[in-house]
Design a protein around this motif. Structure first.
Motif, PDB file in Angstrom:
ATOM      1  N   ARG A 134      34.702 -98.899 -15.083  1.00  0.00           N
ATOM      2  CA  ARG A 134      34.969 -99.045 -13.650  1.00  0.00           C
ATOM      3  C   ARG A 134      34.746-100.504 -13.257  1.00  0.00           C
ATOM      4  O   ARG A 134      33.751-101.111 -13.663  1.00  0.00           O
ATOM      5  N   ALA A 135      35.698-101.046 -12.507  1.00  0.00           N
ATOM      6  CA  ALA A 135      35.561-102.437 -12.035  1.00  0.00           C
ATOM      7  C   ALA A 135      35.943-102.479 -10.564  1.00  0.00           C
ATOM      8  O   ALA A 135      36.998-101.966 -10.168  1.00  0.00           O
ATOM      9  N   ARG A 136      35.045-103.068  -9.766  1.00  0.00           N
ATOM     10  CA  ARG A 136      35.296-103.115  -8.319  1.00  0.00           C
ATOM     11  C   ARG A 136      34.927-104.497  -7.776  1.00  0.00           C
ATOM     12  O   ARG A 136      34.191-105.241  -8.417  1.00  0.00           O
ATOM     13  N   PHE A 137      35.421-104.781  -6.581  1.00  0.00           N
ATOM     14  CA  PHE A 137      35.131-106.062  -5.929  1.00  0.00           C
ATOM     15  C   PHE A 137      34.685-105.770  -4.503  1.00  0.00           C
ATOM     16  O   PHE A 137      35.326-104.996  -3.796  1.00  0.00           O
ATOM     17  N   TRP A 138      33.603-106.397  -4.070  1.00  0.00           N
ATOM     18  CA  TRP A 138      33.045-106.160  -2.737  1.00  0.00           C
ATOM     19  C   TRP A 138      32.904-107.486  -1.991  1.00  0.00           C
ATOM     20  O   TRP A 138      32.484-108.479  -2.580  1.00  0.00           O
ATOM     21  N   MET A 139      33.233-107.449  -0.700  1.00  0.00           N
ATOM     22  CA  MET A 139      33.068-108.662   0.107  1.00  0.00           C
ATOM     23  C   MET A 139      32.440-108.278   1.456  1.00  0.00           C
ATOM     24  O   MET A 139      32.782-107.227   2.013  1.00  0.00           O
ATOM     25  N   THR A 140      31.556-109.138   1.949  1.00  0.00           N
ATOM     26  CA  THR A 140      30.908-108.819   3.227  1.00  0.00           C
ATOM     27  C   THR A 140      31.770-109.315   4.403  1.00  0.00           C
ATOM     28  O   THR A 140      32.427-110.355   4.307  1.00  0.00           O
ATOM     29  N   PHE A 141      31.769-108.532   5.475  1.00  0.00           N
ATOM     30  CA  PHE A 141      32.391-108.974   6.731  1.00  0.00           C
ATOM     31  C   PHE A 141      31.491-108.547   7.876  1.00  0.00           C
ATOM     32  O   PHE A 141      30.951-107.441   7.852  1.00  0.00           O
ATOM     33  N   PRO A 173      20.236-107.193   3.301  1.00  0.00           N
ATOM     34  CA  PRO A 173      21.349-106.255   3.245  1.00  0.00           C
ATOM     35  C   PRO A 173      22.522-106.698   4.121  1.00  0.00           C
ATOM     36  O   PRO A 173      22.320-107.223   5.207  1.00  0.00           O
ATOM     37  N   ARG A 174      23.716-106.528   3.605  1.00  0.00           N
ATOM     38  CA  ARG A 174      24.938-106.848   4.359  1.00  0.00           C
ATOM     39  C   ARG A 174      25.984-105.783   4.047  1.00  0.00           C
ATOM     40  O   ARG A 174      26.137-105.373   2.885  1.00  0.00           O
ATOM     41  N   ASP A 175      26.721-105.372   5.102  1.00  0.00           N
ATOM     42  CA  ASP A 175      27.781-104.381   4.899  1.00  0.00           C
ATOM     43  C   ASP A 175      28.863-105.015   4.018  1.00  0.00           C
ATOM     44  O   ASP A 175      29.383-106.084   4.351  1.00  0.00           O
ATOM     45  N   SER A 176      29.193-104.353   2.901  1.00  0.00           N
ATOM     46  CA  SER A 176      30.106-104.936   1.909  1.00  0.00           C
ATOM     47  C   SER A 176      31.294-103.995   1.725  1.00  0.00           C
ATOM     48  O   SER A 176      31.114-102.786   1.589  1.00  0.00           O
ATOM     49  N   TYR A 177      32.493-104.556   1.721  1.00  0.00           N
ATOM     50  CA  TYR A 177      33.727-103.768   1.738  1.00  0.00           C
ATOM     51  C   TYR A 177      34.460-103.898   0.418  1.00  0.00           C
ATOM     52  O   TYR A 177      34.579-105.002  -0.120  1.00  0.00           O
ATOM     53  N   LEU A 178      34.970-102.759  -0.052  1.00  0.00           N
ATOM     54  CA  LEU A 178      35.708-102.776  -1.317  1.00  0.00           C
ATOM     55  C   LEU A 178      37.124-103.316  -1.077  1.00  0.00           C
ATOM     56  O   LEU A 178      37.852-102.813  -0.219  1.00  0.00           O
ATOM     57  N   LEU A 179      37.471-104.362  -1.811  1.00  0.00           N
ATOM     58  CA  LEU A 179      38.799-104.986  -1.706  1.00  0.00           C
ATOM     59  C   LEU A 179      39.437-105.004  -3.083  1.00  0.00           C
ATOM     60  O   LEU A 179      38.726-104.954  -4.078  1.00  0.00           O
ATOM     61  N   TYR A 180      40.758-105.184  -3.137  1.00  0.00           N
ATOM     62  CA  TYR A 180      41.352-105.528  -4.428  1.00  0.00           C
ATOM     63  C   TYR A 180      41.233-107.031  -4.598  1.00  0.00           C
ATOM     64  O   TYR A 180      41.467-107.791  -3.659  1.00  0.00           O
ATOM     65  N   HIS A 181      40.868-107.473  -5.764  1.00  0.00           N
ATOM     66  CA  HIS A 181      40.796-108.905  -6.019  1.00  0.00           C
ATOM     67  C   HIS A 181      41.410-109.172  -7.375  1.00  0.00           C
ATOM     68  O   HIS A 181      41.197-108.422  -8.322  1.00  0.00           O
TER      69      HIS A 181
END
Ligand code: NDP
Length: 397
Positions: free
Chosen positions: A243-250, A220-228
């Motif tokens: 629905r379309a979303r983009f997630w990236m971990t930081f 598991p990793r904390d994933s953040y919703l970004l615009y891509h």
């Protein structure tokens, strides 16, 4: 099969050059050109193939580009300079009759704004010139769109929910560094989040929405919703998407540094006057941060990027997860670059290969998901980015 010109000698350009050099049956003549010629020469030296030519070019200058294109006469240009150069390189391609491929959509220097309209506006001119332009052929954008096209072709009648998930679980042992050009990276992350829902775009505050997602072989990793940027073309090309979303971990350490950078004004792209000289704080910051190209040596761990898709097949709800995991260390051993440059450079080379083989040759300006994904997926497995799929599992989203 043909001549290729690579523009840009950064982390991604280095990987493209290594991979092009491994496929000389397709790329018969190769040139690397960039703002600093010595960086192109260093790449050629590292590859050890003295038949690769190098040149200096200012890719902001259409006339200089046209002169270079007319002297080398490439079939295709792989643009892995910065997004700021997309339009000048496309202009020069039209003037010199050269096909085009890039990995990031155009951004004006003075506004952090990502949209395809500027490049889509070239469609008719490329069509009339009989030239192909392939947009966004890195990993995301790039493979994310090809994964979606592959899912639509083979596993769904209707894709309804698309989540692109991008995890970097690597550790470069630096307090703070970005994995690709810091200026472009920080502009992307500090803007508002945005996702597509039932025909509308929903805006969020930067990094406002986040949740734990579990990545294969990582956890598991904390994933953040970004615009891509690929969300814009994917919802257009797959109109059943609700629905379309983009997630990236930081990591927390990265986010704390980012907050400080923003709070003290160093993420600003507004020029300021310093000792009689105009400087852009974010460009100055780039100059003092670690160079993404130098991160590879001690980089441990891996990236995991994929698409989690829910939709219908034969009237039944199905889920599908397709992803690639890429080891930073293995990327470094092969190319001297870390995994983020590797996952971008390999697809850029494959896209150019698809063009050279005549598989993705179609006058106009296209996003990658508009081409046949099958031969590209086959090459991902052969060129160092093998993919895996899971059916009907809980997508967590
Ligand atoms: P770097 O900053 O490492 O490299 C950029 C290169 O372009 C440098 O060699 C630079 O020259 C050259 N360059 C910049 N301006 C000019 C100019 N005016 N004329 C000629 N050359 C120029 O960036 P990266 O390699 O990390 O990234 C390259 C591209 O890949 C970017 O567009 C980035 O957005 C994209 N990318 C896409 C991803 C995807 O998955 N789709 C992921 C990661 C990156 P110099 O060395 O002299 O500074």
């Amino acid at each position: 099969m043909g001549k290729v010109l690579i523009i840009g000698a950064g982390g991604v350009g280095t990987v493209v050059a290594h991979k092009v050099a491994k496929n000389r049956d397709v790329f018969t003549d190769v040139m690397i050109a960039s703002r600093t010629k010595s960086k192109c020469d260093a790449i050629v030296k590292a590859i050890g193939d003295t038949t690769i030519k190098t040149a200096q070019v200012d890719a902001d200058n259409v006339d200089e580009l046209v002169e270079l294109f007319n002297s080398f006469k490439p079939e295709i240009v792989i643009n892995v300079a910065l997004p700021y150069q997309d339009l000048t390189i496309m202009e020069a391609c039209l003037k010199a009759g050269v096909n085009y491929l890039d990995t990031a959509n155009y951004e004006p220097k003075d506004v952090a704004h990502f949209e395809y309209s500027w490049q889509w506006a070239y469609k008719k001119r490329f069509e009339e010139a009989g030239l192909t332009a392939i947009l966004g052929c890195g990993f995301d954008p790039g493979v994310s769109g090809i994964f979606t096209a592959y899912a639509a072709k083979h596993h769904f009648d209707e894709i309804e929910y698309l989540d692109i998930v991008d995890c970097n679980a690597g550790n470069h042992h630096k307090a703070f560094a970005t994995n690709f050009n810091p200026e472009i990276n920080i502009r992307e992350i500090t803007q508002n989040g945005r996702y597509f829902h039932e025909g509308d775009w929903v805006t969020t505050k930067p990094l406002e929405i986040h949740k734990d997602l579990t990545y294969p072989n990582i956890g598991p990793r904390d994933s953040y919703l970004l615009y891509h940027e690929e969300l814009e073309s994917l919802v257009k090309n797959f109109p059943t998407i609700k629905r379309a979303r983009f997630w990236m971990t930081f990591g927390q350490e990265y986010l704390t540094h980012l907050r400080v950078i923003e709070n003290i004004g160093m993420a600003s792209i507004k020029p300021i006057n310093y000792n009689g000289m105009e400087i852009v704080p974010l460009q100055f910051l780039k100059a003092v941060l670690p160079n993404p190209q130098d991160l590879g040596e001690n980089y441990e761990g891996e990236t995991s990027i994929g698409c989690r898709i829910r939709g219908k097949k034969d009237g039944k709800e199905r889920t599908y997860y397709v992803y690639n995991n890429c080891s930073h260390h293995e990327a470094f051993v092969e190319t001297g670059m870390q995994g983020v440059s590797y996952t971008t450079g390999v697809p850029a080379m494959i896209g150019a290969m698809m063009f050279m083989k005549g598989l993705w040759k179609r006058p106009g300006v296209w996003n990658v998901e508009e081409f046949n994904p099958d031969p590209f997926m086959e090459q991902l497995n052969k060129q160092g980015l093998p993919w895996h799929e899971e059916h009907d599992k809980d997508l967590e989203l």
